[in-house]
Structure formats: structure tokens, C-alpha cells
Design a protein around this motif. Structure first.
Motif, PDB file in Angstrom:
ATOM      1  N   MET A   1       0.838  -1.189   0.000  1.00  0.00           N
ATOM      2  CA  MET A   1       0.000   0.000   0.000  1.00  0.00           C
ATOM      3  C   MET A   1       0.878   1.245   0.000  1.00  0.00           C
ATOM      4  O   MET A   1       2.031   1.199   0.415  1.00  0.00           O
ATOM      5  CB  MET A   1      -0.931   0.008   1.213  1.00  0.00           C
ATOM      6  CG  MET A   1      -2.006  -1.079   1.175  1.00  0.00           C
ATOM      7  SD  MET A   1      -3.184  -0.900   2.519  1.00  0.00           S
ATOM      8  CE  MET A   1      -4.261  -2.282   2.194  1.00  0.00           C
ATOM      9  N   ASN A   2       0.291   2.367  -0.390  1.00  0.00           N
ATOM     10  CA  ASN A   2       1.045   3.601  -0.473  1.00  0.00           C
ATOM     11  C   ASN A   2       0.761   4.496   0.718  1.00  0.00           C
ATOM     12  O   ASN A   2      -0.097   4.216   1.547  1.00  0.00           O
ATOM     13  CB  ASN A   2       0.701   4.334  -1.766  1.00  0.00           C
ATOM     14  CG  ASN A   2       1.069   3.511  -2.967  1.00  0.00           C
ATOM     15  OD1 ASN A   2       2.227   3.241  -3.200  1.00  0.00           O
ATOM     16  ND2 ASN A   2       0.074   3.084  -3.721  1.00  0.00           N
ATOM     17  N   ARG A   3       1.456   5.612   0.759  1.00  0.00           N
ATOM     18  CA  ARG A   3       1.308   6.531   1.870  1.00  0.00           C
ATOM     19  C   ARG A   3       0.771   7.854   1.341  1.00  0.00           C
ATOM     20  O   ARG A   3       1.515   8.808   1.137  1.00  0.00           O
ATOM     21  CB  ARG A   3       2.648   6.738   2.571  1.00  0.00           C
ATOM     22  CG  ARG A   3       3.148   5.471   3.220  1.00  0.00           C
ATOM     23  CD  ARG A   3       4.574   5.565   3.653  1.00  0.00           C
ATOM     24  NE  ARG A   3       5.490   5.605   2.539  1.00  0.00           N
ATOM     25  CZ  ARG A   3       5.832   4.547   1.814  1.00  0.00           C
ATOM     26  NH1 ARG A   3       5.319   3.381   2.078  1.00  0.00           N
ATOM     27  NH2 ARG A   3       6.673   4.654   0.821  1.00  0.00           N
ATOM     28  N   TYR A 168      -3.662   3.019  -7.874  1.00  0.00           N
ATOM     29  CA  TYR A 168      -4.042   2.329  -6.644  1.00  0.00           C
ATOM     30  C   TYR A 168      -4.836   1.050  -6.907  1.00  0.00           C
ATOM     31  O   TYR A 168      -4.527   0.001  -6.341  1.00  0.00           O
ATOM     32  CB  TYR A 168      -4.822   3.266  -5.723  1.00  0.00           C
ATOM     33  CG  TYR A 168      -3.932   4.175  -4.901  1.00  0.00           C
ATOM     34  CD1 TYR A 168      -2.638   4.480  -5.334  1.00  0.00           C
ATOM     35  CD2 TYR A 168      -4.368   4.733  -3.713  1.00  0.00           C
ATOM     36  CE1 TYR A 168      -1.819   5.311  -4.598  1.00  0.00           C
ATOM     37  CE2 TYR A 168      -3.549   5.567  -2.967  1.00  0.00           C
ATOM     38  CZ  TYR A 168      -2.270   5.851  -3.411  1.00  0.00           C
ATOM     39  OH  TYR A 168      -1.461   6.671  -2.685  1.00  0.00           O
ATOM     40  N   PRO A 169      -5.882   1.089  -7.749  1.00  0.00           N
ATOM     41  CA  PRO A 169      -6.575  -0.179  -8.041  1.00  0.00           C
ATOM     42  C   PRO A 169      -5.654  -1.221  -8.661  1.00  0.00           C
ATOM     43  O   PRO A 169      -5.745  -2.410  -8.328  1.00  0.00           O
ATOM     44  CB  PRO A 169      -7.676   0.250  -9.024  1.00  0.00           C
ATOM     45  CG  PRO A 169      -7.902   1.693  -8.720  1.00  0.00           C
ATOM     46  CD  PRO A 169      -6.562   2.248  -8.357  1.00  0.00           C
ATOM     47  N   LEU A 170      -4.753  -0.778  -9.549  1.00  0.00           N
ATOM     48  CA  LEU A 170      -3.817  -1.714 -10.173  1.00  0.00           C
ATOM     49  C   LEU A 170      -2.887  -2.316  -9.130  1.00  0.00           C
ATOM     50  O   LEU A 170      -2.675  -3.539  -9.089  1.00  0.00           O
ATOM     51  CB  LEU A 170      -3.003  -1.003 -11.255  1.00  0.00           C
ATOM     52  CG  LEU A 170      -1.927  -1.841 -11.958  1.00  0.00           C
ATOM     53  CD1 LEU A 170      -2.566  -2.988 -12.714  1.00  0.00           C
ATOM     54  CD2 LEU A 170      -1.089  -0.963 -12.894  1.00  0.00           C
ATOM     55  N   GLY A 171      -2.321  -1.482  -8.277  1.00  0.00           N
ATOM     56  CA  GLY A 171      -1.384  -1.964  -7.263  1.00  0.00           C
ATOM     57  C   GLY A 171      -2.042  -2.837  -6.223  1.00  0.00           C
ATOM     58  O   GLY A 171      -1.543  -3.924  -5.889  1.00  0.00           O
ATOM     59  N   ILE A 172      -3.180  -2.406  -5.700  1.00  0.00           N
ATOM     60  CA  ILE A 172      -3.847  -3.151  -4.636  1.00  0.00           C
ATOM     61  C   ILE A 172      -4.362  -4.496  -5.141  1.00  0.00           C
ATOM     62  O   ILE A 172      -4.237  -5.525  -4.456  1.00  0.00           O
ATOM     63  CB  ILE A 172      -4.987  -2.314  -4.032  1.00  0.00           C
ATOM     64  CG1 ILE A 172      -4.394  -1.126  -3.247  1.00  0.00           C
ATOM     65  CG2 ILE A 172      -5.863  -3.152  -3.117  1.00  0.00           C
ATOM     66  CD1 ILE A 172      -5.417  -0.118  -2.792  1.00  0.00           C
ATOM     67  N   SER A 173      -4.965  -4.518  -6.332  1.00  0.00           N
ATOM     68  CA  SER A 173      -5.453  -5.786  -6.879  1.00  0.00           C
ATOM     69  C   SER A 173      -4.293  -6.744  -7.146  1.00  0.00           C
ATOM     70  O   SER A 173      -4.413  -7.960  -6.925  1.00  0.00           O
ATOM     71  CB  SER A 173      -6.254  -5.551  -8.158  1.00  0.00           C
ATOM     72  OG  SER A 173      -5.464  -4.915  -9.148  1.00  0.00           O
ATOM     73  N   SER A 174      -3.157  -6.210  -7.596  1.00  0.00           N
ATOM     74  CA  SER A 174      -1.983  -7.052  -7.834  1.00  0.00           C
ATOM     75  C   SER A 174      -1.440  -7.626  -6.526  1.00  0.00           C
ATOM     76  O   SER A 174      -1.074  -8.800  -6.442  1.00  0.00           O
ATOM     77  CB  SER A 174      -0.891  -6.244  -8.537  1.00  0.00           C
ATOM     78  OG  SER A 174      -1.326  -5.757  -9.787  1.00  0.00           O
ATOM     79  N   GLU A 175      -1.395  -6.791  -5.485  1.00  0.00           N
ATOM     80  CA  GLU A 175      -0.928  -7.249  -4.172  1.00  0.00           C
ATOM     81  C   GLU A 175      -1.830  -8.359  -3.639  1.00  0.00           C
ATOM     82  O   GLU A 175      -1.351  -9.388  -3.131  1.00  0.00           O
ATOM     83  CB  GLU A 175      -0.902  -6.066  -3.197  1.00  0.00           C
ATOM     84  CG  GLU A 175       0.142  -5.009  -3.517  1.00  0.00           C
ATOM     85  CD  GLU A 175      -0.041  -3.756  -2.677  1.00  0.00           C
ATOM     86  OE1 GLU A 175      -0.479  -3.888  -1.517  1.00  0.00           O
ATOM     87  OE2 GLU A 175       0.242  -2.655  -3.174  1.00  0.00           O
TER      88      GLU A 175
END
Length: 232
Positions: A1-3, A168-175
Motif C-alpha cells: 500500500m502507499n502513503r 491504486y486499483p492496479l497496485g492493490i489488486s496485484s498485491e
């Protein structure tokens, strides 16, 4: 997740100075933060370059082999942000910073490093790094420029508070997909670790919502101010 809501600005000085305003050279603290953010932006730009070049030539299955070690240590450097928040070097909530950095550590050290098959089973590792690296290049550059010059160009501000709609959707779904892929190998390795991964997956549901809505609130505030500046 990001900050999304952290700040790399040093805490404000509480002492009032009634003397005329003078040009004050940057403190060692500010110089350190400029250096830290500049180096971090550079390191993440290397990750971005690796991902794009390797995935283009060899496909997503070669991304971990080509950039896994570099990414692990680049992300490990971000552990300093916990120290920054703990000692008051920056204005960032300590608990939130710990949680966000820990989730990244879990993915690069606890999931992909222990179960490399997760990086080759799907493009999720590549898309996660793509989202992370673009986000971090923008974020660290934003902080470095703001600290160095006291303002940020409107184009960079726009990227900082709008790129998350896609990243964010791309990163979170990938995680989440990587964590899901790790459940089966983790079960055969250590059943307790399997439940840790499942628990983290469960936390991602409310955590992602809170993260996204917080960023939306930050965006409204910043973009409103940006609009007022243009209208002047």
C-alpha cells in the motif's frame, strides 16, 4: 500500500520570531530529506525501467529474476520512513506508516522471496511493481521539489493527486492476487504463515477503502487550492 497523506516537511517551528523575515538557508534536516527523497525517486525509476524493459523483451515471467533483488532493497530503504515518523523528522502518523511499510515488506520479503512461483504464475508481480514504481517516482519527486524550492509545479501536483485513480486499483489488486497465490505454498511450508497471509488479505478490504477515500479527500483539498491559484 502507499502513503497518500504523509508529509516529508519537517514539523513546524513553534517559536515565534518578531524580527523581519530573512532568507534562512536549509537546515541539515531539510537537506537530508531532500537527499533521501531524491535518491528514493531515482531508485524507483530504476525499478520502473527494469520492469518495462524486461517485461517487453522476456515477458512478465522474467521480471522477478531481473529486478527482484533491486526491488527488495529499494523497498527496504523505505523502512527509514518509520524512523523518520518515530523521531518526528517528518509529519506522518507512526502507526499508519508502520502498517503501510510492513505490508510492502511482507510482499517483497515474505511472499515473493519465499515463493518465487507467485511472480511467474501471473503478471501480478509485474503490474504491482509498475504501480508501485510510478507512484513512488511521483511521490518522492513531489516531496524533493517541495522541500528544495518551497513549491511544486502544478503539473507534478496534478499527477500526485490524480494518478492514484489508475495506480491504486492496479497496485492493490496485484498485491491481493500475489497474496492469494501464496496461500497454497504457504500452507505446505507453515500453516501459521498461511493464516497470516489470509488475515492480511482480509485487512486489505477495509484498508483499501480507507486508503482510497482518504486520498480522495486529500485530492479535493489540494485541487481546490490549485484551482484558486490559477484563478488569481
Amino acid at each position: 500500500m502507499n502513503r497518500p497523506g504523509d508529509s516529508q516537511k519537517p514539523p513546524p517551528n513553534t517559536q515565534q520570531d518578531e524580527q523581519p523575515v530573512k532568507v534562512i538557508p536549509p537546515s541539515y534536516r531539510t537537506l537530508y530529506l531532500i537527499l533521501y527523497n531524491s535518491v528514493s525517486a531515482l531508485l524507483w525509476s530504476v525499478v520502473l525501467g527494469y520492469v518495462l524493459s524486461i517485461a517487453t523483451v522476456h515477458g512478465y515471467r522474467g521480471v522477478y529474476t531481473g529486478t527482484g533483488q533491486w526491488t527488495k532493497w529499494t523497498q527496504t530503504l523505505a523502512g527509514l520512513e518509520v524512523l523518520h515518523a518515530a523521531i518526528g523528522l517528518v509529519r506522518a502518523p507512526l502507526l499508519t506508516t508502520i502498517m503501510q511499510v510492513a505490508s510492502r515488506f511482507l510482499l517483497v520479503w515474505g511472499v515473493v522471496a519465499n515463493f518465487p512461483v507467485t511472480s511467474s504464475a501471473s503478471p501480478a508481480y509485474s503490474t504491482m511493481l509498475l504501480a508501485w514504481s510510478i507512484t513512488e517516482v511521483i511521490r518522492y519527486t513531489y516531496f524533493a521539489v517541495n522541500l528544495a524550492y518551497g513549491y511544486v509545479p502544478s503539473g507534478l501536483t496534478w499527477l500526485r493527486y490524480n494518478a492514484f485513480f489508475a495506480l491504486y486499483p492496479l497496485g492493490i489488486s496485484s498485491e491481493c492476487w500475489l497474496l492469494w497465490l501464496a496461500v497454497t505454498p504457504a500452507k505446505s511450508w507453515n500453516q501459521a504463515y498461511e493464516w497470516v497471509i489470509k488475515l492480511v488479505l482480509f485487512v486489505y478490504i477495509p484498508g483499501s477503502y480507507i486508503l482510497f477515500t482518504h486520498m480522495m479527500a486529500q485530492r479535493r483539498k489540494v485541487m481546490r487550492g490549485l484551482g484558486k491559484k490559477k484563478a488569481v
